[in-house]
Design an enzyme around this catalytic site. Structure first.
Site, PDB file in Angstrom:
ATOM      1  N   SER A  19       0.867  -1.174   0.000  1.00  0.00           N
ATOM      2  CA  SER A  19       0.000   0.000   0.000  1.00  0.00           C
ATOM      3  C   SER A  19       0.907   1.228   0.000  1.00  0.00           C
ATOM      4  O   SER A  19       0.935   2.001   0.945  1.00  0.00           O
ATOM      5  CB  SER A  19      -0.912  -0.002   1.231  1.00  0.00           C
ATOM      6  OG  SER A  19      -0.170   0.109   2.418  1.00  0.00           O
ATOM      7  N   HIS A  27      -3.097  -6.200   2.298  1.00  0.00           N
ATOM      8  CA  HIS A  27      -2.189  -7.211   2.854  1.00  0.00           C
ATOM      9  C   HIS A  27      -2.836  -8.583   2.994  1.00  0.00           C
ATOM     10  O   HIS A  27      -2.232  -9.514   3.506  1.00  0.00           O
ATOM     11  CB  HIS A  27      -1.669  -6.766   4.226  1.00  0.00           C
ATOM     12  CG  HIS A  27      -0.821  -5.532   4.145  1.00  0.00           C
ATOM     13  ND1 HIS A  27      -0.444  -4.811   5.245  1.00  0.00           N
ATOM     14  CD2 HIS A  27      -0.272  -4.898   3.080  1.00  0.00           C
ATOM     15  CE1 HIS A  27       0.296  -3.777   4.865  1.00  0.00           C
ATOM     16  NE2 HIS A  27       0.407  -3.803   3.559  1.00  0.00           N
ATOM     17  N   GLU A  35      -4.754  -2.695   9.113  1.00  0.00           N
ATOM     18  CA  GLU A  35      -4.048  -3.276  10.263  1.00  0.00           C
ATOM     19  C   GLU A  35      -4.761  -3.026  11.578  1.00  0.00           C
ATOM     20  O   GLU A  35      -5.155  -1.898  11.873  1.00  0.00           O
ATOM     21  CB  GLU A  35      -2.627  -2.670  10.360  1.00  0.00           C
ATOM     22  CG  GLU A  35      -1.814  -2.936   9.113  1.00  0.00           C
ATOM     23  CD  GLU A  35      -0.497  -2.172   9.069  1.00  0.00           C
ATOM     24  OE1 GLU A  35       0.029  -1.800  10.140  1.00  0.00           O
ATOM     25  OE2 GLU A  35      -0.007  -1.943   7.944  1.00  0.00           O
ATOM     26  N   GLU A  67       1.660  -9.490   6.824  1.00  0.00           N
ATOM     27  CA  GLU A  67       2.415  -9.103   8.011  1.00  0.00           C
ATOM     28  C   GLU A  67       2.212 -10.100   9.153  1.00  0.00           C
ATOM     29  O   GLU A  67       2.502  -9.805  10.312  1.00  0.00           O
ATOM     30  CB  GLU A  67       2.048  -7.670   8.422  1.00  0.00           C
ATOM     31  CG  GLU A  67       2.439  -6.678   7.325  1.00  0.00           C
ATOM     32  CD  GLU A  67       2.301  -5.222   7.714  1.00  0.00           C
ATOM     33  OE1 GLU A  67       1.716  -4.922   8.770  1.00  0.00           O
ATOM     34  OE2 GLU A  67       2.793  -4.371   6.943  1.00  0.00           O
ATOM     35  N   ASP A 117      -4.181   0.879  11.570  1.00  0.00           N
ATOM     36  CA  ASP A 117      -3.718   1.525  10.343  1.00  0.00           C
ATOM     37  C   ASP A 117      -4.796   1.297   9.305  1.00  0.00           C
ATOM     38  O   ASP A 117      -4.977   0.183   8.810  1.00  0.00           O
ATOM     39  CB  ASP A 117      -2.371   0.948   9.874  1.00  0.00           C
ATOM     40  CG  ASP A 117      -1.890   1.647   8.596  1.00  0.00           C
ATOM     41  OD1 ASP A 117      -2.560   2.619   8.160  1.00  0.00           O
ATOM     42  OD2 ASP A 117      -0.862   1.235   8.035  1.00  0.00           O
ATOM     43  N   GLU A 122      -3.558   5.403  12.194  1.00  0.00           N
ATOM     44  CA  GLU A 122      -2.645   5.774  11.107  1.00  0.00           C
ATOM     45  C   GLU A 122      -3.427   5.938   9.798  1.00  0.00           C
ATOM     46  O   GLU A 122      -4.349   5.167   9.525  1.00  0.00           O
ATOM     47  CB  GLU A 122      -1.616   4.647  10.971  1.00  0.00           C
ATOM     48  CG  GLU A 122      -0.549   4.862   9.915  1.00  0.00           C
ATOM     49  CD  GLU A 122       0.414   3.667   9.884  1.00  0.00           C
ATOM     50  OE1 GLU A 122       0.662   3.057  10.939  1.00  0.00           O
ATOM     51  OE2 GLU A 122       0.894   3.341   8.787  1.00  0.00           O
ATOM     52  N   ASP A 161       1.466   8.158   7.501  1.00  0.00           N
ATOM     53  CA  ASP A 161       2.356   7.249   6.770  1.00  0.00           C
ATOM     54  C   ASP A 161       2.389   7.694   5.306  1.00  0.00           C
ATOM     55  O   ASP A 161       3.294   8.427   4.886  1.00  0.00           O
ATOM     56  CB  ASP A 161       1.839   5.811   6.942  1.00  0.00           C
ATOM     57  CG  ASP A 161       2.511   4.814   6.020  1.00  0.00           C
ATOM     58  OD1 ASP A 161       3.515   5.162   5.389  1.00  0.00           O
ATOM     59  OD2 ASP A 161       2.031   3.662   5.912  1.00  0.00           O
ATOM     60  N   LYS A 184       9.553   4.816   7.438  1.00  0.00           N
ATOM     61  CA  LYS A 184       9.934   3.634   6.663  1.00  0.00           C
ATOM     62  C   LYS A 184      11.128   4.054   5.819  1.00  0.00           C
ATOM     63  O   LYS A 184      10.994   4.927   4.945  1.00  0.00           O
ATOM     64  CB  LYS A 184       8.788   3.236   5.738  1.00  0.00           C
ATOM     65  CG  LYS A 184       7.534   2.737   6.446  1.00  0.00           C
ATOM     66  CD  LYS A 184       6.379   2.728   5.466  1.00  0.00           C
ATOM     67  CE  LYS A 184       5.222   1.874   5.921  1.00  0.00           C
ATOM     68  NZ  LYS A 184       4.036   2.097   5.047  1.00  0.00           N
ATOM     69  N   HIS A 230       8.343  -1.423   9.596  1.00  0.00           N
ATOM     70  CA  HIS A 230       8.678  -2.358   8.511  1.00  0.00           C
ATOM     71  C   HIS A 230       7.833  -2.030   7.276  1.00  0.00           C
ATOM     72  O   HIS A 230       7.031  -1.087   7.297  1.00  0.00           O
ATOM     73  CB  HIS A 230       8.368  -3.791   8.968  1.00  0.00           C
ATOM     74  CG  HIS A 230       6.898  -4.020   9.257  1.00  0.00           C
ATOM     75  ND1 HIS A 230       6.323  -5.260   9.321  1.00  0.00           N
ATOM     76  CD2 HIS A 230       5.885  -3.134   9.486  1.00  0.00           C
ATOM     77  CE1 HIS A 230       5.031  -5.152   9.576  1.00  0.00           C
ATOM     78  NE2 HIS A 230       4.748  -3.877   9.688  1.00  0.00           N
ATOM     79  N   LYS A 281       6.487  -0.731  14.614  1.00  0.00           N
ATOM     80  CA  LYS A 281       5.500  -1.555  13.912  1.00  0.00           C
ATOM     81  C   LYS A 281       6.269  -2.599  13.141  1.00  0.00           C
ATOM     82  O   LYS A 281       7.011  -2.275  12.215  1.00  0.00           O
ATOM     83  CB  LYS A 281       4.801  -0.650  12.885  1.00  0.00           C
ATOM     84  CG  LYS A 281       3.389  -0.295  13.211  1.00  0.00           C
ATOM     85  CD  LYS A 281       2.823   0.615  12.124  1.00  0.00           C
ATOM     86  CE  LYS A 281       2.534  -0.126  10.835  1.00  0.00           C
ATOM     87  NZ  LYS A 281       1.555   0.598   9.983  1.00  0.00           N
TER      88      LYS A 281
END
Ligand code: PGA
Ligand code: ZN
Length: 434
Positions: free
Chosen positions: A45, A157, A166, A207, A244, A295, A322, A347, A375, A398
């Site tokens: 993403s 994901h 998430e 993840e 997230d 997030e 993010d 990141k 990550h 994270k």
């Protein structure tokens, strides 16, 4: 002195190619050699404003090969950095930026520059016989991060019907990182048992979190609370929740609305929300569940929406940017001027050099924003971010579920760091007043 640089194509946790680099430093006086190796992660993403990940766009690996990036390392980057001082990370990164010559690493590829940037730091730490976190952070680096552990995956994901990307748990009141990790891992196992009991899938997403089909965020959060309660660590006191949403993925420019395809498919009607409905939705969820962090609650370009979101909820939860900030000091600065969000997700591959990523952390912290080290959904066994989180005193990391070695590698590295720090290590709730 940098005496050799070698890049190679390896695989990430999704089975796609990524870049690894090896850098050798030679001590001029003794001729002793030190090697550092580092690998680059990759997102699914990805934010529109991230630095360029160079892909070959040829038949092999469905266009995802990184031979061009690797060849840039083995030719242009090697040439530019040969003979340079490997202990001067900022100068190394400046040369990487200069050799690339673009704003977004579009020339060499951020995957090429980052692999080398990280490998130089590793080799330098090695040459000084220092742990990486100490080399990067200096003497006052004893703070262990609280995991934001992603135990249920959705969005890009996973192939399930969960639209938020998430659902994370944070063991905020644990006495140490290792205790926090154990609490999270136990909750992860309780969640698995609950899913089995309910006949839901226990397959995992990118993840490592479970990825069952559930109708909406409330349904997910209800199960997570059930799992936390089984653990005897009270939800809302010992264990809190972070989300997230990765809402740029839900946002549709044509309609100006956020579309929820999973929720729509299970409920049999089209579910869309506009910006103010999204904010109200979060407010309701915060009222019902012990959520402390959200997030990417709104899309990466919706600065006006972010202003409203921050005004309404910024005092109640940590709002993390993010895709909004993409580890970029320019975007962070713009956001801080508008007073939006309260934290930046960091990141390293969003920006392409270690120095720039660390600069973003410093800028955030200097202005009272928090930094969360993260990550990517596509990872490798390289635990670099574990050291980075300790080095910058981030206080939050994270790095996925306690499942899939690409995620567990970071947790295990943190366990080793905590052991090494011994009595100096400390662990604290990032939101003592929330
Ligand atoms: P990504 O997801 O690595 O797929 O971008 C992680 C995140 O959005 O935080
Ligand atoms: Zn995100």
């Amino acid at each position: 002195q940098i005496t050799n640089i070698h890049g190679r194509e390896i695989l990430d946790s999704r089975g796609n190619p990524t870049v690894e680099a090896e850098v050798t430093l030679t001590e001029t006086s003794t001729g002793k050699r030190f090697t550092g190796c580092a690998a680059v992660p990759s997102g699914a993403s990805t934010g529109r404003f991230e630095a360029v990940e160079l892909r070959d766009a040829q038949e092999r690996y469905f266009g995802l090969g990184v031979q061009k990036a690797v060849s840039n390392i083995n030719t242009k980057i090697k040439e530019a950095l040969s003979g340079r001082n490997g202990l001067d990370q900022q100068e190394v990164d400046r040369i990487l930026m200069e050799t690339d010559g673009t704003d977004n690493k579009g020339n060499l590829g951020a995957n090429a520059t980052l692999a080398v940037s990280l490998a130089v730091a590793r080799a330098a730490a090695e040459s000084l016989n220092m742990p990486l976190y100490r080399y990067l952070g200096g003497v006052h680096t004893d703070r262990m991060p609280v995991p934001m552990m992603n135990i249920l995956n959705g969005g890009k994901h996973a192939a399930n019907t969960v639209d938020f990307q998430e659902f994370m748990i944070m063991p905020v009141s644990a006495g140490s990182f290792s205790e926090g990790l154990r609490i999270c891992a136990e909750i992860y196992h309780y969640l698995k048992k609950i899913l089995v009991q309910k006949g839901l899938s226990t397959g995992v997403g990118d993840e490592g979190g479970f990825a069952p089909d559930l109708p909406d965020a409330r349904a997910v959060l209800t199960l997570i609370i059930e799992a936390i309660e089984k653990s005897k660590y009270p939800p809302g006191k010992d264990v809190k929740i972070a989300l997230d949403v990765a809402s740029s993925e839900l946002y549709n420019e044509k309609t100006g609305m956020y579309h929820f395809p999973g929720e729509s498919s299970l409920k049999g009607e089209e579910i869309v929300r506009d910006t103010s409905e999204m904010i109200t939705y979060y407010e309701e969820l915060i009222n019902e569940f012990p959520i402390v962090s959200i997030e990417d609650g709104l899309a990466e370009d919706d600065w006006e929406g972010w202003k409203k979101l921050t005004k309404r909820l910024g005092g109640r939860v940590q709002l993390v940017g993010d895709d909004l900030f993409v580890t970029n000091t320019k975007r962070l600065e713009a956001g801080m001027k508008l007073n939006v969000a309260g934290a930046i997700l960091v990141k390293v591959n969003q920006i392409g050099t270690l120095s720039e990523a660390m600069e973003a952390v410093l800028m955030a912290q200097h202005h009272g924003y928090k930094a969360v080290i993260s990550h990517r959904s596509g990872e490798t066994e390289d635990p670099f971010i574990a050291d980075l989180a300790v080095a910058v005193n981030a206080g939050q990391i994270k790095t996925g579920a306690p499942c899939r070695s690409d995620r567990v590698a970071k947790y295990n590295r943190l366990l080793r760091i905590e052991e090494q720090l011994g009595r100096n290590a400390y662990y604290r709730d990032p939101f003592p007043t929330v």
